[in-house]
Design a protein around this motif. Structure first.
Motif, short mmCIF file in Angstrom:
data_model
loop_
_atom_site.label_atom_id
_atom_site.label_comp_id
_atom_site.label_asym_id
_atom_site.label_seq_id
_atom_site.Cartn_x
_atom_site.Cartn_y
_atom_site.Cartn_z
N ILE A 161 0.84 -1.20 0.02
CA ILE A 161 0.03 -0.10 0.11
C ILE A 161 0.79 1.26 0.05
O ILE A 161 1.84 1.46 0.65
N ASP A 162 0.62 2.02 -0.89
CA ASP A 162 1.28 3.55 -1.32
C ASP A 162 0.62 4.38 -0.05
O ASP A 162 -0.62 4.79 -0.35
N ARG A 163 1.31 4.80 1.01
CA ARG A 163 0.51 5.55 1.93
C ARG A 163 0.22 6.94 1.69
O ARG A 163 -0.85 7.30 1.80
N ARG A 164 1.08 7.58 0.72
CA ARG A 164 0.66 8.83 0.09
C ARG A 164 -0.48 8.83 -0.72
O ARG A 164 -1.35 9.53 -0.68
N GLU A 165 -0.62 7.46 -1.35
CA GLU A 165 -1.82 7.60 -2.41
C GLU A 165 -3.00 7.40 -1.41
O GLU A 165 -3.95 7.93 -1.96
N CYS A 166 -2.69 6.64 -0.42
CA CYS A 166 -3.83 6.50 0.52
C CYS A 166 -4.42 7.93 1.03
O CYS A 166 -5.74 8.06 1.13
N VAL A 167 -3.75 8.76 1.41
CA VAL A 167 -3.95 9.91 1.82
C VAL A 167 -4.76 10.82 0.51
O VAL A 167 -5.83 11.56 0.79
N SER A 168 -4.16 10.78 -0.65
CA SER A 168 -4.65 11.14 -1.56
C SER A 168 -6.06 10.79 -1.85
O SER A 168 -7.15 11.41 -2.42
N TYR A 169 -6.20 9.34 -1.50
CA TYR A 169 -7.59 8.74 -2.19
C TYR A 169 -8.68 9.59 -1.00
O TYR A 169 -9.84 9.72 -1.46
N GLU A 214 -8.58 12.59 0.26
CA GLU A 214 -8.81 13.89 -0.06
C GLU A 214 -9.75 13.99 -1.41
O GLU A 214 -10.64 14.79 -1.39
N GLU A 215 -9.29 12.85 -2.35
CA GLU A 215 -10.38 12.70 -3.40
C GLU A 215 -11.67 12.60 -2.91
O GLU A 215 -12.88 13.15 -3.48
N ILE A 230 -13.27 13.67 -0.33
CA ILE A 230 -13.61 14.72 0.35
C ILE A 230 -14.04 15.71 -0.81
O ILE A 230 -15.13 16.55 -0.80
N VAL A 231 -13.27 15.79 -1.62
CA VAL A 231 -13.59 16.70 -2.87
C VAL A 231 -14.96 16.36 -3.62
O VAL A 231 -15.68 17.41 -3.83
N LYS A 232 -15.09 15.27 -3.65
CA LYS A 232 -16.32 14.63 -4.16
C LYS A 232 -17.53 14.83 -3.30
O LYS A 232 -18.56 15.10 -3.91
N MET A 233 -17.33 14.89 -2.01
CA MET A 233 -18.45 15.39 -1.47
C MET A 233 -18.95 16.71 -0.98
O MET A 233 -20.24 16.75 -1.12
N ILE A 234 -18.08 17.57 -1.32
CA ILE A 234 -18.32 19.18 -1.09
C ILE A 234 -17.81 19.80 -2.22
O ILE A 234 -16.85 19.92 -2.43
N PRO A 235 -18.84 20.61 -2.55
CA PRO A 235 -18.61 21.28 -4.01
C PRO A 235 -17.47 22.46 -3.55
O PRO A 235 -17.43 22.85 -2.31
N GLU A 236 -16.60 22.88 -4.59
CA GLU A 236 -15.55 24.07 -4.36
C GLU A 236 -16.27 24.96 -3.89
O GLU A 236 -17.54 25.53 -4.21
N LEU A 258 -19.21 12.14 7.51
CA LEU A 258 -18.28 12.47 8.85
C LEU A 258 -17.19 11.17 8.96
O LEU A 258 -16.21 11.45 9.56
N HIS A 259 -17.72 10.11 8.77
CA HIS A 259 -17.03 8.84 8.96
C HIS A 259 -15.66 8.85 8.10
O HIS A 259 -14.61 8.51 8.35
N ILE A 260 -15.89 9.42 6.54
CA ILE A 260 -14.78 9.54 5.87
C ILE A 260 -13.73 10.56 6.38
O ILE A 260 -12.47 10.29 6.39
N TYR A 261 -14.22 11.61 6.95
CA TYR A 261 -13.60 12.71 7.63
C TYR A 261 -12.59 12.12 8.80
O TYR A 261 -11.26 12.09 8.76
N LEU A 262 -13.13 11.28 9.56
CA LEU A 262 -12.43 10.41 10.60
C LEU A 262 -11.54 9.59 10.25
O LEU A 262 -10.42 9.54 10.61
#
Lengths: 334, 305
Positions: free
Chosen positions: B123-131, B133-134, B136-142, B156-160
């Motif tokens: 598992i790519d740890r950085r890729e996991c963080v990006s996952y 983040e993506e 969250i971007v999908k959840m909330i409009p800019e 909220l679970h995704i944030y945690l």
């Protein structure tokens, strides 16, 4: 009043819910009539299974009857239902943690919002009312009659249905158990009725009992009646069962009361043993048993202090008095 | 829906202009919780990134009883048994219906979190963080104000889950910034009490932990007070214990263990924490509080940790 979620070609939550209900019903080999008994009808059940909108309170009752965890399906709330379901939860917590003044005020508000024709919704109100009256020991309250009328009209032949293993949700069982305690004041008779709920629950919800907060209340009710009858062994047993709920949720669900009652009952047994066998306190085995009783009181105290309203104003003293008695015997200081 | 519009800072008229074809009177009906056809607000739903109207995820499973198994997975994760959680999660996944988009997405979030913790595969740890983040971007409009944007339980679970990963990566600044906004968001109390309190305390204790890591102590007592107050109303034992431990940590770090004025309070907190941990069978918690008690009794503050 819910949003009308028509099929847009993709899977939608309301349709998923319909499929879930259908599969669960078929898995249990029940008819739509069986599942919707008292709160819904076959037509509405079919419509729900087809993914069409339905009444939230009916859905919730049906979901409970089909053993689907409620946190996986609570959905489609309109603003009124949302306010009411939040109020319901607040009342339940108020009752658990002795905030009875607040609970009573909120119960009145809840009743004001209720649709009297909606049986599932009224079941929720009467469940909370029954719990409130039992916890306050208001056996003669005029609202008991109202509750009795509701049960007789909308939930007839409960006992027969329980023995026939017809479907009940945990919320309905909670209402039945509280109602039994309210109307049956003789300990033996009350216990008999409570046990018909216990047997039903253990048989139909086997291995998942501790996942329902209602189980802690039920076990506490049984334990209290057993204590009244002097059956301390079974009282302790029921308390231990009830405590499993608190352990599972890591939330205090009647936790303070269960630990205190367990300590009381274990203490009574120990006193009897000490007198009958003429044991003396410095005996290592006896000291350990006393420590276990004290430990249970301390577990009760920790929960009471952290969560229960007004504990410091009276009950704490009572608990400390009980602990002091045992400490004196062992020479413990604190 | 009204809250979402307000969080974006739009008037009804402006929203109608953005969402081709939606009429203002339809929008009013939606915001009042009245019935409308989904097709007539399709653009609006897309604009709000709203794929579901549910507070909780509906698990679309071949076998409904598997929904209970999903709860068990979350339970195992809480206790740190990620290996078993992973095994059971795969089992639950095998019962998911093909095309059950929301269920599969929700499960993927849980799966990612578990995989990250047990370091499954390469598992790519950085890729996991990006996952995360993506997601969250999908959840909330800019442009949406996170303090005001209504979030459901799944979100909220995704944030945690995201915070758990960030914490492992020592990205405390990021957590502090977002957690503060989310706490303000939840304080608006549009949720039911249970969701409100559960997430409120979870976020609060993460915020406190990160503030420690950054040596920012000045707010700690106030945050502890708010967290404990919220937890007390619903009898939340585990999070209360964790916050109590953070409080003791604070007292220890600031040399209060030797201060007679605070010592009594520390003893009470540690004893209460010990018995509360015992009530919910938390051996690790019991041990931690026992250590504190030992130190307090022996006046040996420097041994903590």
């Amino acid at each position: 009043m819910a949003l009308d979620l028509k099929n847009s070609g993709k899977y939608r939550d309301i349709e998923a819910l319909g499929r879930l209900l259908k599969t669960a019903r078929e898995e249990r080999r029940l008819s739509r009539g069986d599942v919707g008994r008292w709160v819904s009808n076959e037509e509405k059940m079919r419509s729900l299974e087809e993914g069409k909108e339905g009444d939230f309170w009916e859905i919730r009752q049906v979901v409970g009857r089909l053993h689907i965890p409620s946190n996986m399906v609570s959905a489609y709330l309109n603003p009124q239902d949302n306010a009411l379901v939040n109020l319901e939860l607040e009342i339940w917590y108020d009752l658990l943690f002795w905030r009875y003044g607040q609970a009573e005020r909120k119960l009145q508000r809840f009743y004001g919002y209720c649709d009297r024709k909606n049986v599932a919704m009224m079941q929720s109100y009467y469940r909370l009312l029954a719990l409130f009256l039992v916890r306050q020991s208001r056996w003669e309250d005029q609202r008991t009659k109202e509750l009795q009328d509701f049960i007789e009209k909308h939930m007839p032949d409960i006992e027969k249905s329980l023995w026939a293993r017809e479907v009940f949700s945990p919320d309905e069982l909670s209402l039945i158990a509280a109602y039994d305690r309210l109307v049956e004041r003789k300990a033996e008779e009350c216990l008999k009725k409570l046990y018909s709920v216990v047997y039903y629950f253990r048989e139909t919800f086997a291995r998942e009992e501790h996942q329902h907060p209602f189980y802690a209340e039920l076990m506490f009710a049984c334990a209290q009646e057993l204590y009244r009858l002097g059956d301390y062994v079974n009282c302790v047993q029921q308390c231990m069962e009830g405590i499993k709920v608190t352990k599972y949720f890591r939330k205090s669900v009647v936790g303070g009361e269960l630990y205190e009652l367990m300590a009381d009952a274990s203490g009574e047994m120990l006193k009897k043993e000490l007198t009958e066998k003429k044991l003396y306190v410095p005996d290592k085995g006896v000291t350990e048993q006393i420590d276990a009783v004290l430990d249970d009181y301390l577990c009760a105290d920790a929960q009471y202090s952290a969560f229960y309203f007004g504990y410091q104003d009276g009950h704490k003293e009572e608990l400390e008095r009980k602990m002091k008695g045992w400490r004196t015997m062992t020479g413990h200081k604190s | 829906m009204r809250m979402k519009r307000e969080a974006l800072g739009y008037t009804r008229k402006e929203i109608c202009e953005h969402c081709n074809g939606i009429q203002e009177k339809t929008l009013i009906r939606v915001e009042q919780g009245r019935t409308v056809r989904r097709e007539s607000i399709w653009e609006l739903l897309k604009f709000y990134h709203q794929s579901s109207h549910t507070i909780y995820p509906v698990m679309d499973l071949e076998k409904p009883s598997m929904a209970r198994e999903q709860n068990e997975v979350l339970e195992l994760m809480f206790h740190g048994n990620y290996k078993e959680a992973g095994r059971r999660q795969r089992y639950v996944e095998s019962y998911m219906k093909d095309g059950a988009e929301n269920t599969i997405k929700y499960s993927e979030v849980i799966g990612r979190e578990i995989a990250y913790y047990i370091g499954e595969g390469d598992i790519d740890r950085r890729e996991c963080v990006s996952y995360f983040e993506e997601q969250i971007v999908k959840m909330i409009p800019e442009g949406a104000d996170l303090e005001k944007w209504p979030l459901n339980k799944k979100e909220l679970h995704i944030y945690l889950a995201y915070f758990n990963v960030l914490e492992k990566e020592n990205q405390y600044d990021k957590i502090i910034l977002i957690a503060r906004k989310l706490l303000l968001n939840i304080e608006r109390q549009y949720h039911n009490k249970e969701i409100f309190v559960n997430y409120y305390i979870c976020l609060m204790r993460r915020l406190i932990r990160c503030l420690y890591e950054q040596n920012q102590f000045h707010e700690v007592l106030e945050l502890v007070r708010r967290g404990m107050e919220a937890g007390a109303s619903v009898g939340d034992i585990s999070d209360r214990c964790r916050i109590q431990f953070e409080l003791l940590n604070y007292y220890w770090k600031n040399n209060f263990f030797d201060d007679d004025r605070v010592k009594e309070q520390c003893l009470e907190t540690a004893e209460n924490g010990y018995y509360l941990s015992k009530v919910c069978g938390d051996q690790k918690g019991m041990k931690e509080f026992q250590e504190c008690l030992k130190m307090l009794h022996n006046n040996m503050g420097e041994q903590m940790h």
